[in-house]
Design an enzyme around this catalytic site. Structure first.
Site: not given
Ligand code: GRF
Length: 220
Positions: A107, A109, A136, A145
């Site tokens: 994942n 994050h 991360s 997470d």
């Molecule tokens: C990213 O900031 C990711 O880390 C978070 O959601 C957002 C997703 O953006 N959990 P995208 O759909 O990849 O543009």
């Protein structure tokens, strides 16, 4: 070729970064499916446009999380992935689903975990007056997470930053960090089959760091 399936709930900018990076001759991985809980997710459109199998598996009204996850992963496993990547997948995955899943899952994050699991990470980093923030990639486990950290990219917090400005700079690093981590797994530099994971044969004691030149190096 490592077969990679992606789970995404939103616009899919990280998916776009993965698609682009996967086209490099030495990428070592291929995107074989993109799945979403949101039928209108931009990520599904991006995948279809790129010729990647794409499917929505929405949660039905009243459906238990574990039941939805079972349907989702049954669909995901049809593309026979070696790795599942959550790139902005905004649902918590049930412990039941994770217990039966043998495919490794990672994942992305938007914080320097273990700081700020969950939502609103940028605002929380600003409210804490942190000097730096970042993103991360970690192995998904039943605790939100909190699975083993694989890699991080750091971003300096600037005077006058807003959550939006900070989010934009972190997102830019996400777009580098995620493909670099997937490539390291594809090239077998990063091995997720052990706990802790191994990098170049040695147990990973701290997350890898993304250098300004977008390489992964051992952290402190
Ligand atoms: C990213 O900031 C990711 O880390 C978070 O959601 C957002 C997703 O953006 N959990 P995208 O759909 O990849 O543009």
């Amino acid at each position: 070729m490592l077969r990679v399936a992606v789970l995404a709930s939103g616009r899919g900018s990280n998916l776009a970064a993965l698609i682009q990076a996967s086209r490099a001759p030495d990428a070592g991985y291929a995107l074989v499916g993109v799945f979403s809980d949101q039928p209108a997710a931009g990520a599904l459109t991006l995948a279809t446009e790129a010729g990647i199998e794409a499917a929505a598996v929405p949660r039905q009204p009243g459906e238990a999380r574990a039941r939805h996850d079972a349907r989702l992963f049954a669909r995901v496993l049809q593309v026979q992935p070696d790795l599942i990547v959550c790139a902005g997948y905004m649902r918590i995955i049930s412990a039941d689903a994770l217990a039966t899943l043998v495919t490794p899952m990672i994942n992305l994050h938007p914080s320097l975990l273990p700081l700020y699991p969950g939502l609103d990470t940028h605002a929380r980093a600003l409210a804490a007056a942190d000097a730096e923030h970042g993103c991360s990639v970690h192995v998904v486990t039943a605790e939100l997470d909190a699975g083993p950290l694989l890699a991080q990219a750091r971003v300096a917090i600037e005077p006058g930053d807003t959550a939006e400005r900070l989010a934009a700079r972190v997102l830019e690093r996400e777009h580098r960090l995620l493909p670099a981590t997937v490539a390291a797994i594809a090239r077998r530099r990063l091995d997720l089959s052990t706990t802790p994971p191994r990098f170049d044969g040695a147990p990973l004691r701290a997350p890898l760091r993304l250098t300004p030149g977008d390489a992964l190096e051992l952290g402190a």
